[in-house]
Design a protein around this motif. Structure first.
Motif, PDB file in Angstrom:
ATOM      1  N   ALA A 275      -3.484   3.886   0.523  1.00  0.00           N
ATOM      2  CA  ALA A 275      -2.158   3.339   0.209  1.00  0.00           C
ATOM      3  C   ALA A 275      -1.893   2.068   1.011  1.00  0.00           C
ATOM      4  O   ALA A 275      -1.315   1.100   0.498  1.00  0.00           O
ATOM      5  CB  ALA A 275      -1.083   4.386   0.508  1.00  0.00           C
ATOM      6  N   ILE A 276      -2.330   2.058   2.272  1.00  0.00           N
ATOM      7  CA  ILE A 276      -2.141   0.886   3.136  1.00  0.00           C
ATOM      8  C   ILE A 276      -2.891  -0.315   2.564  1.00  0.00           C
ATOM      9  O   ILE A 276      -2.344  -1.421   2.460  1.00  0.00           O
ATOM     10  CB  ILE A 276      -2.633   1.192   4.569  1.00  0.00           C
ATOM     11  CG1 ILE A 276      -1.698   2.193   5.248  1.00  0.00           C
ATOM     12  CG2 ILE A 276      -2.741  -0.092   5.395  1.00  0.00           C
ATOM     13  CD1 ILE A 276      -2.265   2.798   6.521  1.00  0.00           C
ATOM     14  N   VAL A 277      -4.156  -0.098   2.197  1.00  0.00           N
ATOM     15  CA  VAL A 277      -4.973  -1.180   1.632  1.00  0.00           C
ATOM     16  C   VAL A 277      -4.317  -1.731   0.366  1.00  0.00           C
ATOM     17  O   VAL A 277      -4.252  -2.947   0.157  1.00  0.00           O
ATOM     18  CB  VAL A 277      -6.406  -0.670   1.336  1.00  0.00           C
ATOM     19  CG1 VAL A 277      -7.179  -1.694   0.509  1.00  0.00           C
ATOM     20  CG2 VAL A 277      -7.149  -0.391   2.643  1.00  0.00           C
ATOM     21  N   MET A 278      -3.794  -0.841  -0.468  1.00  0.00           N
ATOM     22  CA  MET A 278      -3.163  -1.265  -1.719  1.00  0.00           C
ATOM     23  C   MET A 278      -1.872  -2.043  -1.447  1.00  0.00           C
ATOM     24  O   MET A 278      -1.633  -3.105  -2.028  1.00  0.00           O
ATOM     25  CB  MET A 278      -2.859  -0.044  -2.589  1.00  0.00           C
ATOM     26  CG  MET A 278      -2.284  -0.394  -3.964  1.00  0.00           C
ATOM     27  SD  MET A 278      -2.046   1.061  -4.995  1.00  0.00           S
ATOM     28  CE  MET A 278      -0.765   1.913  -4.078  1.00  0.00           C
ATOM     29  N   LYS A 279      -1.028  -1.532  -0.541  1.00  0.00           N
ATOM     30  CA  LYS A 279       0.249  -2.190  -0.248  1.00  0.00           C
ATOM     31  C   LYS A 279       0.061  -3.594   0.322  1.00  0.00           C
ATOM     32  O   LYS A 279       0.863  -4.493   0.065  1.00  0.00           O
ATOM     33  CB  LYS A 279       1.058  -1.351   0.753  1.00  0.00           C
ATOM     34  CG  LYS A 279       1.738  -0.132   0.161  1.00  0.00           C
ATOM     35  CD  LYS A 279       2.587   0.557   1.225  1.00  0.00           C
ATOM     36  CE  LYS A 279       3.329   1.756   0.668  1.00  0.00           C
ATOM     37  NZ  LYS A 279       4.190   2.392   1.712  1.00  0.00           N
ATOM     38  N   LEU A 280      -0.999  -3.772   1.104  1.00  0.00           N
ATOM     39  CA  LEU A 280      -1.228  -5.064   1.752  1.00  0.00           C
ATOM     40  C   LEU A 280      -2.128  -5.979   0.922  1.00  0.00           C
ATOM     41  O   LEU A 280      -2.451  -7.084   1.356  1.00  0.00           O
ATOM     42  CB  LEU A 280      -1.848  -4.852   3.139  1.00  0.00           C
ATOM     43  CG  LEU A 280      -0.998  -4.070   4.149  1.00  0.00           C
ATOM     44  CD1 LEU A 280      -1.698  -4.003   5.500  1.00  0.00           C
ATOM     45  CD2 LEU A 280       0.388  -4.686   4.305  1.00  0.00           C
ATOM     46  N   ASN A 281      -2.521  -5.488  -0.271  1.00  0.00           N
ATOM     47  CA  ASN A 281      -3.444  -6.257  -1.116  1.00  0.00           C
ATOM     48  C   ASN A 281      -4.695  -6.657  -0.336  1.00  0.00           C
ATOM     49  O   ASN A 281      -5.196  -7.789  -0.455  1.00  0.00           O
ATOM     50  CB  ASN A 281      -2.759  -7.515  -1.676  1.00  0.00           C
ATOM     51  CG  ASN A 281      -1.643  -7.177  -2.639  1.00  0.00           C
ATOM     52  OD1 ASN A 281      -1.801  -6.314  -3.499  1.00  0.00           O
ATOM     53  ND2 ASN A 281      -0.502  -7.831  -2.486  1.00  0.00           N
ATOM     54  N   ALA A 282      -5.163  -5.723   0.471  1.00  0.00           N
ATOM     55  CA  ALA A 282      -6.325  -5.991   1.321  1.00  0.00           C
ATOM     56  C   ALA A 282      -7.619  -5.603   0.609  1.00  0.00           C
ATOM     57  O   ALA A 282      -7.618  -4.795  -0.323  1.00  0.00           O
ATOM     58  CB  ALA A 282      -6.203  -5.207   2.627  1.00  0.00           C
ATOM     59  N   ARG A 283      -8.722  -6.177   1.066  1.00  0.00           N
ATOM     60  CA  ARG A 283     -10.029  -5.861   0.481  1.00  0.00           C
ATOM     61  C   ARG A 283     -10.531  -4.503   0.966  1.00  0.00           C
ATOM     62  O   ARG A 283     -11.195  -3.777   0.235  1.00  0.00           O
ATOM     63  CB  ARG A 283     -11.038  -6.950   0.845  1.00  0.00           C
ATOM     64  CG  ARG A 283     -10.743  -8.311   0.218  1.00  0.00           C
ATOM     65  CD  ARG A 283     -11.866  -9.300   0.493  1.00  0.00           C
ATOM     66  NE  ARG A 283     -12.034  -9.564   1.917  1.00  0.00           N
ATOM     67  CZ  ARG A 283     -11.353 -10.491   2.577  1.00  0.00           C
ATOM     68  NH1 ARG A 283     -10.453 -11.230   1.949  1.00  0.00           N
ATOM     69  NH2 ARG A 283     -11.564 -10.690   3.870  1.00  0.00           N
TER      70      ARG A 283
ATOM     71  N   ARG B 124     -10.181  -1.625   4.813  1.00  0.00           N
ATOM     72  CA  ARG B 124      -9.392  -1.254   5.991  1.00  0.00           C
ATOM     73  C   ARG B 124      -9.409  -2.339   7.063  1.00  0.00           C
ATOM     74  O   ARG B 124      -8.383  -2.613   7.693  1.00  0.00           O
ATOM     75  CB  ARG B 124      -9.931   0.056   6.590  1.00  0.00           C
ATOM     76  CG  ARG B 124      -9.772   1.249   5.678  1.00  0.00           C
ATOM     77  CD  ARG B 124     -10.495   2.459   6.242  1.00  0.00           C
ATOM     78  NE  ARG B 124     -10.583   3.522   5.247  1.00  0.00           N
ATOM     79  CZ  ARG B 124     -11.279   4.636   5.408  1.00  0.00           C
ATOM     80  NH1 ARG B 124     -11.942   4.832   6.539  1.00  0.00           N
ATOM     81  NH2 ARG B 124     -11.314   5.549   4.462  1.00  0.00           N
ATOM     82  N   VAL B 125     -10.576  -2.940   7.270  1.00  0.00           N
ATOM     83  CA  VAL B 125     -10.683  -3.992   8.290  1.00  0.00           C
ATOM     84  C   VAL B 125      -9.776  -5.166   7.931  1.00  0.00           C
ATOM     85  O   VAL B 125      -9.071  -5.718   8.790  1.00  0.00           O
ATOM     86  CB  VAL B 125     -12.149  -4.464   8.439  1.00  0.00           C
ATOM     87  CG1 VAL B 125     -12.228  -5.664   9.377  1.00  0.00           C
ATOM     88  CG2 VAL B 125     -13.028  -3.328   8.951  1.00  0.00           C
ATOM     89  N   HIS B 126      -9.776  -5.529   6.659  1.00  0.00           N
ATOM     90  CA  HIS B 126      -8.912  -6.622   6.202  1.00  0.00           C
ATOM     91  C   HIS B 126      -7.439  -6.242   6.356  1.00  0.00           C
ATOM     92  O   HIS B 126      -6.604  -7.065   6.743  1.00  0.00           O
ATOM     93  CB  HIS B 126      -9.234  -6.950   4.738  1.00  0.00           C
ATOM     94  CG  HIS B 126      -8.552  -8.191   4.242  1.00  0.00           C
ATOM     95  ND1 HIS B 126      -8.133  -8.344   2.940  1.00  0.00           N
ATOM     96  CD2 HIS B 126      -8.194  -9.338   4.883  1.00  0.00           C
ATOM     97  CE1 HIS B 126      -7.564  -9.525   2.798  1.00  0.00           C
ATOM     98  NE2 HIS B 126      -7.586 -10.146   3.962  1.00  0.00           N
ATOM     99  N   ALA B 127      -7.112  -4.978   6.090  1.00  0.00           N
ATOM    100  CA  ALA B 127      -5.728  -4.505   6.236  1.00  0.00           C
ATOM    101  C   ALA B 127      -5.276  -4.605   7.690  1.00  0.00           C
ATOM    102  O   ALA B 127      -4.144  -5.015   7.978  1.00  0.00           O
ATOM    103  CB  ALA B 127      -5.615  -3.061   5.744  1.00  0.00           C
ATOM    104  N   ILE B 128      -6.170  -4.250   8.609  1.00  0.00           N
ATOM    105  CA  ILE B 128      -5.852  -4.350  10.038  1.00  0.00           C
ATOM    106  C   ILE B 128      -5.588  -5.800  10.422  1.00  0.00           C
ATOM    107  O   ILE B 128      -4.640  -6.114  11.147  1.00  0.00           O
ATOM    108  CB  ILE B 128      -7.000  -3.764  10.892  1.00  0.00           C
ATOM    109  CG1 ILE B 128      -7.071  -2.247  10.703  1.00  0.00           C
ATOM    110  CG2 ILE B 128      -6.823  -4.115  12.367  1.00  0.00           C
ATOM    111  CD1 ILE B 128      -8.332  -1.622  11.260  1.00  0.00           C
ATOM    112  N   ARG B 129      -6.426  -6.711   9.893  1.00  0.00           N
ATOM    113  CA  ARG B 129      -6.262  -8.131  10.210  1.00  0.00           C
ATOM    114  C   ARG B 129      -4.928  -8.657   9.664  1.00  0.00           C
ATOM    115  O   ARG B 129      -4.206  -9.385  10.352  1.00  0.00           O
ATOM    116  CB  ARG B 129      -7.427  -8.939   9.630  1.00  0.00           C
ATOM    117  CG  ARG B 129      -7.396 -10.417  10.050  1.00  0.00           C
ATOM    118  CD  ARG B 129      -8.581 -11.191   9.504  1.00  0.00           C
ATOM    119  NE  ARG B 129      -9.842 -10.594   9.913  1.00  0.00           N
ATOM    120  CZ  ARG B 129     -10.768 -10.164   9.064  1.00  0.00           C
ATOM    121  NH1 ARG B 129     -10.581 -10.267   7.765  1.00  0.00           N
ATOM    122  NH2 ARG B 129     -11.885  -9.648   9.510  1.00  0.00           N
ATOM    123  N   ILE B 130      -4.590  -8.270   8.438  1.00  0.00           N
ATOM    124  CA  ILE B 130      -3.330  -8.713   7.830  1.00  0.00           C
ATOM    125  C   ILE B 130      -2.141  -8.215   8.655  1.00  0.00           C
ATOM    126  O   ILE B 130      -1.219  -8.972   8.977  1.00  0.00           O
ATOM    127  CB  ILE B 130      -3.215  -8.190   6.377  1.00  0.00           C
ATOM    128  CG1 ILE B 130      -4.237  -8.898   5.478  1.00  0.00           C
ATOM    129  CG2 ILE B 130      -1.794  -8.396   5.839  1.00  0.00           C
ATOM    130  CD1 ILE B 130      -4.351  -8.287   4.093  1.00  0.00           C
TER     131      ILE B 130
END
Length: 202
Positions: A179-187, A189-195
């Motif tokens: 859900a986190i990856v989707m909400k942040l439009n991240a590629r 988990r690592v990208h989500a953390i960076r965002i």
């Protein structure tokens, strides 16, 4: 009237210096000291302080989570966040946690004492520039639980580790991360953390 203060700070030397500074004030008394977030609420319930001065980054439960618990369980105790993290995102999280004050650790000692006095009577004390910057930042789309899980993930923990630490099932943790990856439009988990880190949500 003497203002009773609970101080939560994990660095022994810093905690000792803060206690000494506050106890120099005739109307302020540090009635309890703790070094981890897990100790804050039980200690506060025991000593019934007027003000809890809390560092955000504590072992165990983070300071803002403890601040929320104090707000809910001991409405007569106001919280003052004292930290070296002056980022706007941190201030916004502190405001959302219903804290009354936010000061940096390098603030002059008289400013700290005056902040404790103001917070004790329910006034809000937050650095004006930091507060303005906080409201100018984008709202975080993540829930408190999602931020907590992403923060633990950022420390390099596995899904199993996160599940054990937060008392969740591995499947639930994976669902949160998806859900986190989707909400942040991240590629990923690592990208989500960076965002989230760049946006100062962690």
């Amino acid at each position: 009237m003497v203002i009773k203060v609970l101080l939560a700070e994990d660095m022994h030397m810093v905690r000792g210096a803060l206690v000494a500074l506050l106890n120099l004030e005739p109307d302020i008394e540090v009635v309890a000291e703790v070094s981890s977030g897990d100790q804050i609420l039980p200690t506060a319930k025991s000593v019934q302080p007027d003000v809890a001065v809390i560092d955000i980054d504590l072992p165990g439960k983070d300071g803002l989570t403890a601040a929320v618990e104090i707000h809910e369980s001991l409405p007569g105790c106001h919280t003052l966040i004292l930290t070296s993290l002056g980022r706007p995102g941190t201030v916004r999280r502190a405001l959302d946690a219903k804290v009354k004050g936010f000061l940096l650790k390098d603030a002059p000692s008289d400013k700290l004492a005056n902040a404790v006095r103001s917070v004790a009577i329910g006034r809000r004390v937050i650095d004006s520039e930091l507060a303005l910057a906080a409201w100018e930042t984008d709202d975080c789309p993540l829930t408190g639980r999602e931020i907590e899980i992403l923060r633990v993930t950022a420390r390099g923990r596995t899904v199993a580790d996160i599940a054990a630490e937060l008392f969740l099932s591995p499947g639930t943790v994976r669902n949160y991360l998806a859900a986190i990856v989707m909400k942040l439009n991240a590629r990923n988990r690592v990208h989500a953390i960076r965002i989230a880190t760049d946006a100062e949500w962690l």
